[in-house]
Design an enzyme around this catalytic site. Structure first.
Site, PDB file in Angstrom:
ATOM      1  N   LYS A   1     -12.066 -11.468   5.887  1.00  0.00           N
ATOM      2  CA  LYS A   1     -12.504 -10.255   5.529  1.00  0.00           C
ATOM      3  C   LYS A   1     -13.929 -10.250   5.341  1.00  0.00           C
ATOM      4  O   LYS A   1     -14.078 -11.289   4.320  1.00  0.00           O
ATOM      5  CB  LYS A   1     -11.631  -9.919   4.726  1.00  0.00           C
ATOM      6  CG  LYS A   1     -11.816  -8.248   4.186  1.00  0.00           C
ATOM      7  CD  LYS A   1     -10.765  -8.380   2.674  1.00  0.00           C
ATOM      8  CE  LYS A   1     -11.530  -7.176   2.003  1.00  0.00           C
ATOM      9  NZ  LYS A   1     -10.816  -6.637   0.772  1.00  0.00           N
TER      10      LYS A   1
ATOM     11  N   ALA B   1     -10.699  -0.632   0.157  1.00  0.00           N
ATOM     12  CA  ALA B   1     -11.026  -0.048  -1.400  1.00  0.00           C
ATOM     13  C   ALA B   1     -11.693   1.379  -1.343  1.00  0.00           C
ATOM     14  O   ALA B   1     -11.952   2.419  -0.837  1.00  0.00           O
ATOM     15  CB  ALA B   1     -12.646  -0.591  -1.187  1.00  0.00           C
ATOM     16  N   GLY B   2     -11.211   2.068  -2.896  1.00  0.00           N
ATOM     17  CA  GLY B   2     -11.245   2.937  -3.518  1.00  0.00           C
ATOM     18  C   GLY B   2      -9.586   3.828  -2.476  1.00  0.00           C
ATOM     19  O   GLY B   2     -10.065   4.889  -3.781  1.00  0.00           O
TER      20      GLY B   2
ATOM     21  N   GLY C   1     -11.844  -0.449  -6.772  1.00  0.00           N
ATOM     22  CA  GLY C   1     -10.599  -0.342  -8.161  1.00  0.00           C
ATOM     23  C   GLY C   1     -11.019   0.035  -8.442  1.00  0.00           C
ATOM     24  O   GLY C   1     -10.451   0.397  -9.314  1.00  0.00           O
TER      25      GLY C   1
ATOM     26  N   ASN D   1      -5.160  -2.459  -2.591  1.00  0.00           N
ATOM     27  CA  ASN D   1      -4.246  -3.704  -3.534  1.00  0.00           C
ATOM     28  C   ASN D   1      -4.558  -3.178  -5.838  1.00  0.00           C
ATOM     29  O   ASN D   1      -3.486  -3.077  -4.984  1.00  0.00           O
ATOM     30  CB  ASN D   1      -5.664  -4.821  -3.513  1.00  0.00           C
ATOM     31  CG  ASN D   1      -5.185  -6.066  -4.448  1.00  0.00           C
ATOM     32  OD1 ASN D   1      -5.448  -7.450  -4.065  1.00  0.00           O
ATOM     33  ND2 ASN D   1      -3.821  -6.141  -5.355  1.00  0.00           N
ATOM     34  N   THR D   2      -5.290  -2.815  -5.497  1.00  0.00           N
ATOM     35  CA  THR D   2      -5.415  -2.402  -6.800  1.00  0.00           C
ATOM     36  C   THR D   2      -4.221  -1.448  -7.206  1.00  0.00           C
ATOM     37  O   THR D   2      -3.973  -1.401  -8.729  1.00  0.00           O
ATOM     38  CB  THR D   2      -6.742  -2.485  -7.841  1.00  0.00           C
ATOM     39  OG1 THR D   2      -7.636  -2.914  -7.194  1.00  0.00           O
ATOM     40  CG2 THR D   2      -6.884  -1.865  -9.331  1.00  0.00           C
TER      41      THR D   2
END
Lengths: 257, 65
Positions: free
Chosen positions: A96, A184-185, A157, A206-207
């Site tokens: 990645k 992301a986001g 995040g 993830n977050t």
């Protein structure tokens, strides 16, 4: 079925391994999500340290594929060196690729990204580029040897969800045969479902799971949302219409006056 | 000989990267190493000779997103 660099996958959710309350919660969240791919990283080891080995053992016990990242790299040379070291440790050609261009927004340095992607693809790496939703950059990445794209939908995040659905839609339209993964986001399962409804092939997050009140339950919720969004896309969505259209037949209405 | 290991200065006796890992107590098959920015595979460490001022990175798996 999702195919990434020749690897067939049942799950369309890719999950990060950072920010969880504990390694045990992370492991349970991975299982609850149904994911088959988790992202991992490399960092400096301390003398006598065993944390890296313990973490790696835990990941191996989960029976999932690993997608090493170059998170935190701000230059082509850093990202390329990190990718080469990741291949050595994790025994995979997958990477990645992140080349960060701005400390505040963590947005990709797309110029460095394309350069690094070209170098790594020429060395046999199978590159998963973390990029913006820019169409021309996407073309350059494919020219550089990437076989899939991972555009953001909002800053890492930020949990804001898709900020520019039109750009995501444009990428989908231009590259019908290229696996597209939103990376992301994403903040909520509904965000994940919405990009899947656009025809995206998978979601990486993830977050939103790790920092949830109950990460394991949230992992399960995201797994369902990604599946629902995909199923809806495949089923054919009704397009928005300007005017109301009655769903109940008008024929046979009683006349009371 | 003075080396920079993971950003910190070390005075060591080791002549090779393999010996350096032993001297500084870095053990484990999961470690990745680089010398002055170039990756050194595990099988090459005992033939990787060090010189004064070399910069060495020793990395291991870590959680990531």
């Amino acid at each position: 079925m999702l195919v990434l660099y020749g690897q067939k996958l049942s799950s369309r959710l890719l999950l990060g391994t950072a920010l969880y309350p504990s390694p045990a919660v992370m492991a349970d969240a991975v299982k609850a999500s149904g994911t088959e791919i988790v992202t991992v990283s490399l960092r400096r080891e301390t003398a006598g340290g065993k944390s890296g080995g313990q973490f790696w053992s835990l990941i191996q016990s989960l029976g999932v594929r690993v997608l090493p990242n170059t998170a935190g790299c701000h230059s082509v040379s850093e990202a390329v060196a990190t990718a080469r070291m990741a291949r050595e440790v994790f025994g995979t050609d997958w990477i990645k690729l992140e080349v960060i261009g701005n400390h505040d927004t963590l947005q990709p340095d797309v110029f460095g990204l394309v350069e690094a992607a070209r170098i790594l693809a020429s060395e046999g790496f199978e590159v998963f580029p973390y990029t913006t939703d820019d169409l021309v950059v996407a073309e350059r990445l494919l020219d550089a040897g990437c076989k899939l794209l991972m555009p953001w939908c909002a800053p890492i995040g930020s949990a804001r969800g898709p900020q520019n659905p039109d750009a995501l839609r444009s990428l989908r339209g231009h590259f019908p045969g290229v696996p597209l993964i939103v990376d992301a986001g994403i903040g909520r399962p509904s965000h994940a479902a919405s990009v899947m409804e656009l025809g995206y092939d998978a979601v990486l997050l993830n977050t939103a799971v790790a920092k949830a009140g109950d990460p394991v339950a949230m992992a399960s919720a995201f797994g369902k949302a990604v599946e629902a969004g995909r199923e809806a896309y495949c089923a054919g969505l009704l397009e928005p219409r300007d005017m109301a259209v009655p769903s109940t037949p008008m024929i046979g209405m009683a006349a009371f006056s | 000989m003075k080396l920079i290991v993971n950003g910190q200065s070390h005075e060591v006796a080791a002549a090779t990267l393999a010996a350096l890992l032993v001297e500084l107590d870095f053990r484990g098959s999961w470690l990745a190493t680089a010398l002055n920015g170039d990756v050194v595979q595990a099988k090459e460490r005992d033939r990787c000779w060090l010189t004064e001022g070399d910069r060495i990175e020793i990395l291991s798996p870590m959680k990531g997103g």
